[in-house]
Design an enzyme around this catalytic site. Sequence first.
Site, PDB file in Angstrom:
ATOM      1  N   CYS A  54     -66.015 -27.431  18.821  1.00  0.00           N
ATOM      2  CA  CYS A  54     -65.802 -26.659  19.890  1.00  0.00           C
ATOM      3  C   CYS A  54     -65.453 -27.335  21.599  1.00  0.00           C
ATOM      4  O   CYS A  54     -66.007 -28.400  21.029  1.00  0.00           O
ATOM      5  CB  CYS A  54     -66.998 -25.513  19.894  1.00  0.00           C
ATOM      6  SG  CYS A  54     -67.299 -24.579  18.296  1.00  0.00           S
ATOM      7  N   GLY A  96     -60.601 -25.759  19.960  1.00  0.00           N
ATOM      8  CA  GLY A  96     -61.274 -25.198  18.743  1.00  0.00           C
ATOM      9  C   GLY A  96     -60.203 -23.973  19.566  1.00  0.00           C
ATOM     10  O   GLY A  96     -59.805 -23.438  20.167  1.00  0.00           O
ATOM     11  N   ASN A 144     -71.563 -26.487  21.608  1.00  0.00           N
ATOM     12  CA  ASN A 144     -70.256 -27.613  20.902  1.00  0.00           C
ATOM     13  C   ASN A 144     -71.881 -28.282  19.741  1.00  0.00           C
ATOM     14  O   ASN A 144     -72.227 -29.195  20.117  1.00  0.00           O
ATOM     15  CB  ASN A 144     -69.965 -28.735  21.820  1.00  0.00           C
ATOM     16  CG  ASN A 144     -68.639 -29.163  20.717  1.00  0.00           C
ATOM     17  OD1 ASN A 144     -68.478 -30.523  20.896  1.00  0.00           O
ATOM     18  ND2 ASN A 144     -68.360 -29.323  19.734  1.00  0.00           N
ATOM     19  N   GLY A 145     -71.076 -28.510  18.488  1.00  0.00           N
ATOM     20  CA  GLY A 145     -71.660 -29.233  17.498  1.00  0.00           C
ATOM     21  C   GLY A 145     -72.558 -27.848  16.287  1.00  0.00           C
ATOM     22  O   GLY A 145     -71.914 -26.539  16.114  1.00  0.00           O
ATOM     23  N   TYR A 201     -59.645 -38.951  15.885  1.00  0.00           N
ATOM     24  CA  TYR A 201     -59.172 -37.343  15.914  1.00  0.00           C
ATOM     25  C   TYR A 201     -59.438 -36.707  17.229  1.00  0.00           C
ATOM     26  O   TYR A 201     -57.909 -36.162  16.874  1.00  0.00           O
ATOM     27  CB  TYR A 201     -58.998 -36.956  14.404  1.00  0.00           C
ATOM     28  CG  TYR A 201     -58.638 -35.778  13.891  1.00  0.00           C
ATOM     29  CD1 TYR A 201     -57.029 -35.608  14.212  1.00  0.00           C
ATOM     30  CD2 TYR A 201     -59.074 -34.292  14.195  1.00  0.00           C
ATOM     31  CE1 TYR A 201     -56.092 -34.544  13.974  1.00  0.00           C
ATOM     32  CE2 TYR A 201     -58.100 -33.306  13.375  1.00  0.00           C
ATOM     33  CZ  TYR A 201     -56.436 -33.058  13.954  1.00  0.00           C
ATOM     34  OH  TYR A 201     -55.986 -32.293  14.098  1.00  0.00           O
TER      35      TYR A 201
END
Length: 468
Positions: free
Chosen positions: A9, A35, A110-111, A250
Site C-alpha cells: 500500500c 497499490g 501501509n503494512g 522490487y
Amino acid sequence: MFDKFQDECGVFGIFGHPEASNLTYLGLYALQHRGQESCGIVSSDGGNLHAHRGMGLVADVFRDESLFSRLCGSSSIGHVRYSTAGTSDLKNVQPIMVDYLRGSIAVAHNGNLVNAQEVRNELELSGSIFSTTSDTEVLVHLLARVQADSLAERVSEVLKVVRGAYSLVFLTETRLVAVRDPNGFRPLVLGKLDGAYVFASESCAFDLIEAEFIREVEPGEMIVISKDGLQSYHPFGKVTPTPCVFEHIYFARPDSIIFGRQVYGVRKEFGRVLAREFAVDADVVIPIPDSGVPAAIGYAEESGIPFQLGLIRNHYVGRTFIEPQQSIRHFGVKIKLNPVREVIEGKRVVVVDDSIVRGTTARKIIKMVRAAGAREIHMRISSPPTSFPCYYGIDTPTRKELISSSHTVEEINRYITSDSLGYLSLEGLREAVGDPSIGGGHFCDACFSGYYPVKFPRLKADSQLGLF
C-alpha cells in the site's frame, strides 16, 4: 497474471495547504505502483472530515473534478491499496474514517499487524462490531477505548497493543499524526511545501508536487502536526530497526530514496554483484521490464556484455482482459511482454529479473524468448531464492507455493527451461545494500533467510512445514 509479489500500500498526508486534497491526489498518483486495487482521500476543513473512496486506479476514482470542491480544507490524507489483510471489497478501502466520543478520525495504513486477529477477537468478545475485514480497523476500535487526554498519548497507547509493520497517517479535524513502527519495516518520509508539512510512503511523491524532502520518519517515531507546528515523539521501547529489503529489490520506484539510499543505484549494484557471482559467456543482457531494468544495466556494465531492450512491455494492460476463444499460447504473458527478435535471434541471452515466486511466468517468458530465436538463455535473478512468506505487509503465497522452498536451483532451472540459472546470494545482497543509514540496524530478509524479527502470537498455516 504476473508471477510477482504484490505491492502492499501507499500513504500520503499533508497539513496546512489550501490545495490539500488536490496535492494528495497527485501524491497518490505518484504512489500508484504500491497499490492498484482501490484508493481514497479524507480531508479536514478544521471542523469536519470529508471522504471519497472507491475501487480502481486513482485517475478513475477521482475522475470527477467536482469531488475536490467537496474534499475541502487545508489538510488531508490518502491511501492506495493492494490488500494484504482483508478482502478486495469497497468496505475495506482506506482511509478508514469513524466518528467517536472525541470527534472524527481517519487512518491510512501501509503494512500488516501480525496480532490483528488476536486483538480483534478480544474486541469482539467485549462488544465491538467491525464493519471491515481489514486489520487496520482494530486501530480505531482501540483508539475509541483509550482515555488519555492528548491525541499523541492515545495513538501511542493503541500502538503498544499491536505488533507488526505499520507506517500510518491519522487525520482529525485539527491534527495530522504520522508514525512508523519501531522496526521501521515500511518506508515513510517527511517533506515541506510552501510551509505545509507533507508525508508519503516514498520520496517520488514529493518530486511530483515539488515538495522539499526533509528526512525519513525514524523507526518508532511519531510526528504530530497542528497549528502549533511539528512535535516529534519516541513513545516505544528501543528495538533494532529491520526495514524491508524487498523495498529496494522490487516495491519502491527506482527514483525514490528509501532507507537513506536511492533505489536505482542499489538495484544496479545488485546486478553488478550478480555478474561477479554468476558470470557467463553471452552476447546480450536483457531485462524483464520494468523492475529488472536497473539490475540488468548493472550486470551489463560489470560483465561488459551489451545491454539491450529485448522485451517490450505493454504499459496499458488493465487488471483483466478477454482472451479470444481460439487459444493463444502464453496469452497472459504475451499481452504484457513481446520479444524484439532482432535483439534476440541467434544470440546467447542473459535474462535479468528481480525475483522468481512460483516460476510459472519465468517459464513462459523463457519459452517466448527461445521462440524468438535465442540460441542460449541464462536466467539471472537479482535477489536470493524466496523460500519464506512475508507477514509484514507484502502479499506472498504460502510457503508451499514458493518454488524455491521445495526445489533446488538446478530443479528450478530445469522447470523454467533456461540453460542456466543464478540467484544473487544472500551475502551478495547484504554486501550490495549495506546497512540502513537511518536508525541503524539491518535489513529484514525473512523471505530469504526465514528469520522473522517480529514473532507471531499464534501459528500460521505454514507451521507444518517447519517454519516456526
